[in-house]
Design a protein around this motif. Structure first.
Motif, PDB file in Angstrom:
ATOM      1  N   ASP A 115       1.125  -1.372  -0.019  1.00  0.00           N
ATOM      2  CA  ASP A 115       0.104  -0.300  -0.464  1.00  0.00           C
ATOM      3  C   ASP A 115       0.825   1.496  -0.195  1.00  0.00           C
ATOM      4  O   ASP A 115       0.631   2.426  -0.627  1.00  0.00           O
ATOM      5  N   THR A 360      -2.675   3.717   6.791  1.00  0.00           N
ATOM      6  CA  THR A 360      -2.046   5.163   6.154  1.00  0.00           C
ATOM      7  C   THR A 360      -2.761   6.084   5.834  1.00  0.00           C
ATOM      8  O   THR A 360      -3.039   7.068   5.762  1.00  0.00           O
ATOM      9  N   ARG A 361      -4.119   5.479   7.106  1.00  0.00           N
ATOM     10  CA  ARG A 361      -5.100   6.207   6.905  1.00  0.00           C
ATOM     11  C   ARG A 361      -5.342   6.623   9.039  1.00  0.00           C
ATOM     12  O   ARG A 361      -5.296   5.716   9.812  1.00  0.00           O
ATOM     13  N   CYS A 365     -11.192   1.598  10.042  1.00  0.00           N
ATOM     14  CA  CYS A 365     -12.359   1.218   8.725  1.00  0.00           C
ATOM     15  C   CYS A 365     -13.733   0.352   9.124  1.00  0.00           C
ATOM     16  O   CYS A 365     -14.957   0.191   8.707  1.00  0.00           O
ATOM     17  N   SER A 385     -21.253   2.346  -0.495  1.00  0.00           N
ATOM     18  CA  SER A 385     -19.746   2.613  -1.158  1.00  0.00           C
ATOM     19  C   SER A 385     -18.824   3.219  -0.095  1.00  0.00           C
ATOM     20  O   SER A 385     -19.194   3.881   1.005  1.00  0.00           O
ATOM     21  N   GLY A 386     -17.386   2.291   0.141  1.00  0.00           N
ATOM     22  CA  GLY A 386     -16.754   2.860   1.362  1.00  0.00           C
ATOM     23  C   GLY A 386     -17.090   2.380   3.005  1.00  0.00           C
ATOM     24  O   GLY A 386     -16.253   2.378   3.750  1.00  0.00           O
ATOM     25  N   CYS A 387     -17.747   1.519   2.913  1.00  0.00           N
ATOM     26  CA  CYS A 387     -18.855   1.322   4.058  1.00  0.00           C
ATOM     27  C   CYS A 387     -17.816   0.360   5.103  1.00  0.00           C
ATOM     28  O   CYS A 387     -18.048  -0.329   6.344  1.00  0.00           O
ATOM     29  N   SER A 390     -14.959  -4.621   1.611  1.00  0.00           N
ATOM     30  CA  SER A 390     -13.733  -5.886   1.325  1.00  0.00           C
ATOM     31  C   SER A 390     -13.663  -5.355   2.384  1.00  0.00           C
ATOM     32  O   SER A 390     -12.543  -6.114   2.298  1.00  0.00           O
ATOM     33  N   SER A 391     -12.693  -4.671   3.052  1.00  0.00           N
ATOM     34  CA  SER A 391     -11.399  -4.770   3.621  1.00  0.00           C
ATOM     35  C   SER A 391     -12.228  -5.739   4.959  1.00  0.00           C
ATOM     36  O   SER A 391     -10.797  -6.200   5.825  1.00  0.00           O
ATOM     37  N   GLN A 431     -12.920  -7.456  -5.481  1.00  0.00           N
ATOM     38  CA  GLN A 431     -13.903  -6.568  -7.097  1.00  0.00           C
ATOM     39  C   GLN A 431     -13.632  -6.421  -8.063  1.00  0.00           C
ATOM     40  O   GLN A 431     -14.317  -6.111  -8.918  1.00  0.00           O
ATOM     41  N   HIS A 547     -23.267  -4.984  -4.041  1.00  0.00           N
ATOM     42  CA  HIS A 547     -25.194  -4.502  -4.056  1.00  0.00           C
ATOM     43  C   HIS A 547     -26.396  -4.516  -4.470  1.00  0.00           C
ATOM     44  O   HIS A 547     -27.108  -3.858  -4.062  1.00  0.00           O
TER      45      HIS A 547
END
Ligand SMILES: Nc1ncnc2c1ncn2[C@@H]1O[C@H](COP(=O)(O)OP(=O)(O)OP(=O)(O)O)[C@@H](O)[C@H]1O
Ligand SMILES: [Mg+2]
Length: 603
Positions: A115, A360-361, A365, A385-387, A390-391, A431, A547
């Motif tokens: 990353d 990096t954040r 998450c 999206s972004g919730c 995938s993590s 994905q 989705h």
């Protein structure tokens, strides 16, 4: 990357340890060739004395001298080239080993490592930085040894001829010493900057070529060309600075050398006039002096190149060390868990209070997520999206480690499961579905879990049938057709189906599907789901991210995520009945019984 002192020359020498025998032989040959060259210089003094002795030399004396010179030339030629050959072989061996070890070790590092560093930079490290090791080992180290040896021998020869003249020549020594110190530190610093700059340019080029379609679609060729030109300009400026320092050093050194030689000639001529020294000895002294000066200059240059190469190679060696340490700590007892562990009372997957943030954040998450996936069931993860859907799968694949809480598979902490076992247990369809350049067969067989690929043809076909891929593969040219870089010759839906076949091939007990059928039309999607069901037994659990809610209607449980938190859980029916976030999403998509009018986004 961890911050630690850059490995220097000593580290480079240690990395070459397996090649010490070859290196020693090579350096010994070079040393013999150097001694031969010095003897040639000595022979010149004999010739001068012979000619200036006043009596004509006899034929035997002339033949003897010519024969001696010929023999010396042969020795020099044979040992010089043999030495160079051996050193080159040693250098190539070190590079091949380092490159292979580095690539292997890097692939074993955590996903988090990748990353923080671009693929282009890593490619540059593998190509350019490792090349620096080759130069150091095969060229500059031996050249340093050769010049130090030549300089030492010439100095000894000079001292033997006249101590007083040698001291006169040494007057310029301190000035040269100061120049060396400054020169080396500047060159080392500049070389590191140059390496970083080269990596930045490589990264930009690699990314531009990888996303050439996007660049063209937005007409941004000029923008990227300008960005690359700026990187190239920075590289050019650094190279020019480095060259200027080299020229300054060589020029100053030349002046010092000439000053030393003139001082020697002045004192030497007086000594010859006073009868304290023969003309031949003075001639030999001057020749040795020039040789010592050249050798010293070349030795300093070679040392500068060695330190510069060590600087250039430092990133590669640092990464190698880091990867080796990480791999060593990750090594676990492969027998600790059997892949065929009997199904027990524990759930297939269990997340307990798991929280996670990317390094990096700074924002979390996933926050205190708790859920179970029972054996033979399907769990669906849905949410905006972004919730963090995938993590969660990436945590389950152990690509990242939770900050808090624990993930268990088959009742065992994920962290304790050996790598090979985990990969046999779990398969994933990501994905974005990149394929490797090569054939469809090679891409599907990547899912083979180390089994003998030659015997997997039958399973490959049935996995492709289950993924609804077999028909299009046969119709478009068969399993041995090339798919191009990243599978560019296939459609998005075809790539997805090949990725699904790859995941099914290993007969995983836990299947992770992240939007795995998002590029398929409804008919193809239904066919893929049918394929899954036909092969599904109680021994496979599935975690699916979707989705399109229609695809997960029949899931055993559905988890609704919002900003990394599970806000709802239940079955399709119970969640619709609850009238919460899931019901609103279903209404927007007009899934079953949800009658809310479709939002008119586009008029
Ligand atoms: N490698 C990464 N490094 C840093 N942050 C990341 C990384 N991958 C994802 N994120 C961030 O983590 C959050 C969750 O991302 P994630 O990919 O899990 O979302 P998602 O639910 O799968 O979204 P989508 O439905 O769009 O695929 C996002 O805010 C994203 O920006
Ligand atoms: Mg996602």
């Amino acid at each position: 990357m961890e911050s630690q002192p850059a490995p220097g020359v000593v580290r480079l020498v240690r990395e070459s340890a397996p090649e010490y025998p070859l290196l020693c032989c090579g350096i010994a040959c070079t040393g013999i060739a150097t001694l031969g060259e010095l003897s040639l210089m000595g022979a010149s003094s004999t010739v001068v004395d012979l000619l200036s002795s006043g009596t004509a030399p006899t034929e035997a004396e002339i033949d003897g001298t010519v024969g001696k010179l010929m023999l010396l030339f042969c020795i020099v030629a044979v040992f010089r080239h043999l030495g160079e050959y051996l050193l080159r072989v040693a250098g190539e061996n070190v590079v091949a080993c380092t490159q292979t070890a580095l690539f292997k070790s890097l692939l074993q590092l955590d996903v988090a490592f990748f990353d923080a560093i671009s693929a282009g930079s890593l490619t540059s490290v593998l190509a350019n930085d490792v090349e620096a090791i080759r130069l150091a080992v095969a060229k500059y180290f031996p050249s340093l040894a050769h010049h130090v040896c030549a300089c030492t021998c010439a100095l000894i020869a000079m001292l033997r001829i006249s101590v007083q003249l040698s001291l006169t020549g040494a007057l310029v020594g301190p000035v040269i010493g100061i120049l060396i110190a400054y020169f080396n530190s500047f060159v080392r610093h500049l070389t590191r900057e140059q390496q970083a700059q080269l990596a930045a340019a490589s990264a930009l080029a690699a990314e531009s070529f990888a996303f050439v379609r996007t660049i063209k679609a937005f007409g941004r060729e000029g923008h990227f060309a300008a960005a690359f030109a700026a990187e190239a300009e920075r590289s050019r400026a650094l190279s020019l600075r480095e060259m200027a320092w080299h020229k300054l050093w060589n020029g100053s050194n030349m002046v010092m050398g000439v000053a030393g030689t003139l001082l020697v000639i002045r004192s030497g001529a007086r000594a010859v006039a006073a009868g304290e020294l023969s003309a031949g000895d003075l001639a030999a002294f001057v020749v040795y002096g020039v040789m010592a000066g050249h050798a010293a200059n070349d030795a300093v240059n070679a040392y500068a190149f060695v330190t510069a190469s060590a600087g250039r190679a430092s990133r590669a060696l640092q990464m190698l060390d880091q990867a080796r340490r990480a791999v060593a700590t990750d090594e676990v007892d492969l027998d600790a868990i059997s892949p065929s562990r009997p199904l027990g009372e524990a759930a297939m997957v269990c997340f307990s209070n798991v929280s996670f943030r990317y390094a990096t954040r700074c924002d979390a998450c996933v926050t205190r997520v708790t859920f179970k996936v029972e054996y033979g069931t399907t769990t669906a993860l849905v949410g905006p999206s972004g919730c963090g859907k995938s993590s969660l799968l990436l945590l389950l694949l152990r690509f990242y480690k939770p900050e808090e809480g624990c993930v268990r598979v088959d009742g065992t902490d994920l962290a304790a499961i050996p790598e090979r076992t985990l990969r046999q247990l779990v398969a994933v369809v990501f994905q974005d579905t990149p394929l490797f350049s090569g054939t469809i067969r090679q891409n599907i067989l990547l899912g083979a879990n180390g089994e003998d690929e030659a015997r997997l043809d039958c399973r490959m076909v049935s996995a492709s049938v289950a993924a609804n891929a077999h028909d299009f593969i046969v119709a478009s040219g068969g399993y041995d057709q090339q798919v191009g870089e990243r599978g560019v010759t296939l459609s998005g839906g075809q790539r997805q189906r090949i990725a699904i076949a790859r995941a099914l091939l290993g007969q995983p007990r836990l299947l992770l599907l992240d939007e795995a059928t998002s590029a398929l039309d409804s008919k193809a999607e239904a066919a893929v789901q049918e394929g899954f069901c036909a092969r599904d037994g109680a021994d496979r659990s599935t975690v699916v991210v979707a989705h399109r809610l229609a695809t997960i209607r029949d899931a055993f449980q559905i988890l609704v995520l919002e900003r990394g938190i599970i806000v709802e859980r239940g079955t399709h029916g119970s969640l619709l009945a609850a009238g919460g976030m899931y019901a609103r999403m279903a209404a927007l998509q007009q899934v079953d019984g949800a009658h809310t009018a479709r939002r008119q986004c586009c008029r």
